[in-house]
Scaffold this motif. Structure first.
Motif, short mmCIF file in Angstrom:
data_model
loop_
_atom_site.label_atom_id
_atom_site.label_comp_id
_atom_site.label_asym_id
_atom_site.label_seq_id
_atom_site.Cartn_x
_atom_site.Cartn_y
_atom_site.Cartn_z
N ASN A 1 6.37 1.21 -0.66
CA ASN A 1 5.95 2.21 -0.14
C ASN A 1 7.23 3.70 -1.05
OD1 ASN A 1 3.46 2.18 0.22
ND2 ASN A 1 4.02 1.57 2.55
N THR A 2 8.10 3.48 -0.74
CA THR A 2 8.99 4.05 -0.97
C THR A 2 9.79 4.15 -2.39
OG1 THR A 2 10.07 4.24 1.17
CG2 THR A 2 11.98 4.75 -0.67
N ILE A 3 9.89 2.68 -3.02
CA ILE A 3 10.47 2.02 -4.51
C ILE A 3 9.16 2.19 -5.56
CG2 ILE A 3 12.06 0.49 -5.27
CD1 ILE A 3 13.35 2.34 -3.64
N LEU A 4 8.55 1.77 -5.17
CA LEU A 4 7.68 1.15 -6.42
C LEU A 4 6.17 2.60 -6.18
CD1 LEU A 4 6.64 -2.13 -4.74
CD2 LEU A 4 7.97 -1.75 -6.43
N ASP A 5 5.82 2.25 -7.84
CA ASP A 5 4.84 3.56 -8.02
C ASP A 5 3.52 3.20 -7.19
OD1 ASP A 5 6.35 4.39 -9.72
OD2 ASP A 5 5.22 3.56 -11.57
N GLN B 1 -0.15 2.92 -6.31
CA GLN B 1 -1.65 1.81 -6.75
C GLN B 1 -2.79 2.71 -5.88
OE1 GLN B 1 -1.26 -0.04 -9.53
NE2 GLN B 1 1.04 1.07 -9.07
N PRO B 2 -3.63 2.11 -6.75
CA PRO B 2 -4.68 2.96 -6.36
C PRO B 2 -5.32 2.72 -5.26
CG PRO B 2 -5.16 2.45 -8.87
CD PRO B 2 -3.70 2.24 -8.28
N ASP B 3 -5.07 0.62 -4.84
CA ASP B 3 -5.60 -0.18 -3.90
C ASP B 3 -4.56 -0.04 -2.42
OD1 ASP B 3 -4.12 -1.61 -4.53
OD2 ASP B 3 -4.85 -3.19 -5.62
N ASP B 4 -3.81 0.60 -2.66
CA ASP B 4 -2.30 0.83 -1.12
C ASP B 4 -1.75 -0.42 -1.99
OD1 ASP B 4 -1.12 2.37 -0.20
OD2 ASP B 4 -1.70 1.19 1.39
N SER B 5 -1.65 -1.75 -3.07
CA SER B 5 -1.25 -2.48 -3.40
C SER B 5 -0.19 -2.65 -3.54
CB SER B 5 -1.82 -3.58 -4.65
OG SER B 5 -1.49 -3.07 -5.31
N GLN B 6 0.96 -1.10 -3.30
CA GLN B 6 2.29 -1.11 -3.90
C GLN B 6 3.03 -1.70 -2.09
OE1 GLN B 6 0.17 1.33 -3.56
NE2 GLN B 6 1.36 2.06 -1.60
N SER B 7 2.21 -1.02 -1.59
CA SER B 7 2.49 -1.95 0.25
C SER B 7 2.76 -3.25 0.73
CB SER B 7 2.60 -0.70 1.24
OG SER B 7 0.61 -1.00 1.35
N ASN B 8 1.30 -4.39 -0.26
CA ASN B 8 1.42 -5.37 0.33
C ASN B 8 2.55 -6.51 0.31
OD1 ASN B 8 0.87 -6.60 -2.01
ND2 ASN B 8 -1.20 -6.98 -2.11
N LEU B 9 2.59 -7.20 1.19
CA LEU B 9 2.96 -8.31 1.31
C LEU B 9 2.42 -9.94 0.53
CD1 LEU B 9 4.84 -7.80 4.76
CD2 LEU B 9 5.18 -6.92 2.48
N GLY B 10 3.63 -10.79 -0.16
CA GLY B 10 2.90 -11.94 -0.03
C GLY B 10 4.10 -13.15 0.25
N TRP B 11 3.06 -14.33 0.70
CA TRP B 11 4.37 -15.13 1.34
C TRP B 11 5.05 -16.37 0.37
CZ3 TRP B 11 5.73 -17.03 5.76
CH2 TRP B 11 6.40 -17.90 6.06
N ILE B 12 6.66 -16.29 0.22
CA ILE B 12 7.38 -16.94 -0.56
C ILE B 12 7.56 -18.85 -0.19
CG2 ILE B 12 9.16 -17.19 -1.84
CD1 ILE B 12 7.23 -15.29 -2.72
N ASP B 13 7.22 -19.99 -0.04
CA ASP B 13 7.43 -20.39 0.96
C ASP B 13 9.36 -21.06 0.82
OD1 ASP B 13 5.46 -21.64 1.64
OD2 ASP B 13 4.68 -22.78 -0.36
N GLU B 14 9.65 -20.69 0.02
CA GLU B 14 11.32 -21.54 -0.24
C GLU B 14 11.38 -20.27 0.84
OE1 GLU B 14 10.69 -19.09 -4.28
OE2 GLU B 14 9.70 -20.83 -2.99
N LEU B 15 11.94 -19.56 0.93
CA LEU B 15 11.94 -18.80 1.33
C LEU B 15 11.76 -18.45 3.46
CD1 LEU B 15 12.92 -15.47 -0.43
CD2 LEU B 15 14.16 -16.94 0.13
N GLU B 16 10.80 -19.12 3.60
CA GLU B 16 9.76 -18.87 4.72
C GLU B 16 9.48 -17.57 4.78
OE1 GLU B 16 11.64 -21.74 7.17
OE2 GLU B 16 11.08 -23.27 6.14
#
Length: 137
Positions: A40-44, A46-61
């Motif tokens: 929300n601070t660094i990214l532009d 988005q109309p769907d608020d996706s700049q704030s969503n998170l994704g899972w990275i397996d190797e980092l758990e």
């Protein structure tokens, strides 16, 4: 449809008493807000608020934010409730254990780390969005 890409084995999560899951869920929900604040601070926006969503990275758990143009991102590792500051590609630069910390401390750490790694200050302070959240110390 092939199921090969979905054929990973299950990972045992342990034997946590059900009574303890409410507190764990609440702590993780608050920790995820710190990661969302990066987007929300660094990214532009988005109309769907996706700049704030998170994704899972397996190797980092870890649950991880989208990357900035410089390849920087932030994540939360639920297993030990540790905040991760990442450089591209998903390389851990710094970690902050959140147990016993405040949101303010986490935002200060994220600001200092972002400034050190990027060579710039964030465009505005990292902060929580105006969502209704259950209270928690």
């Amino acid at each position: 449809m092939t199921t090969e890409k979905f054929s990973r084995s299950w990972q045992a999560l342990g034997t946590v008493p059900i009574a303890d899951l409410g507190e764990t869920k609440l702590q993780l929900h608050w920790a995820a807000q710190i990661v969302a604040a990066f987007g929300n601070t660094i990214l532009d926006p988005q109309p769907d608020d996706s700049q704030s969503n998170l994704g899972w990275i397996d190797e980092l758990e870890a649950l991880v934010s989208h990357s900035s143009l410089k390849g920087l991102s932030v994540g939360i590792r639920p297993g030990d409730l540790t905040l991760l500051f990442l450089t591209s590609p998903n390389t851990i630069h710094s970690e902050l254990e959140l147990s016993g910390q405040t949101l303010q401390h986490a935002f200060e750490w994220m600001t200092a780390t972002y400034s050190k790694v990027s060579g710039a200050t964030p465009p505005r302070p990292f902060s929580l969005r105006d969502y209704v959240m259950p209270s928690h110390p």
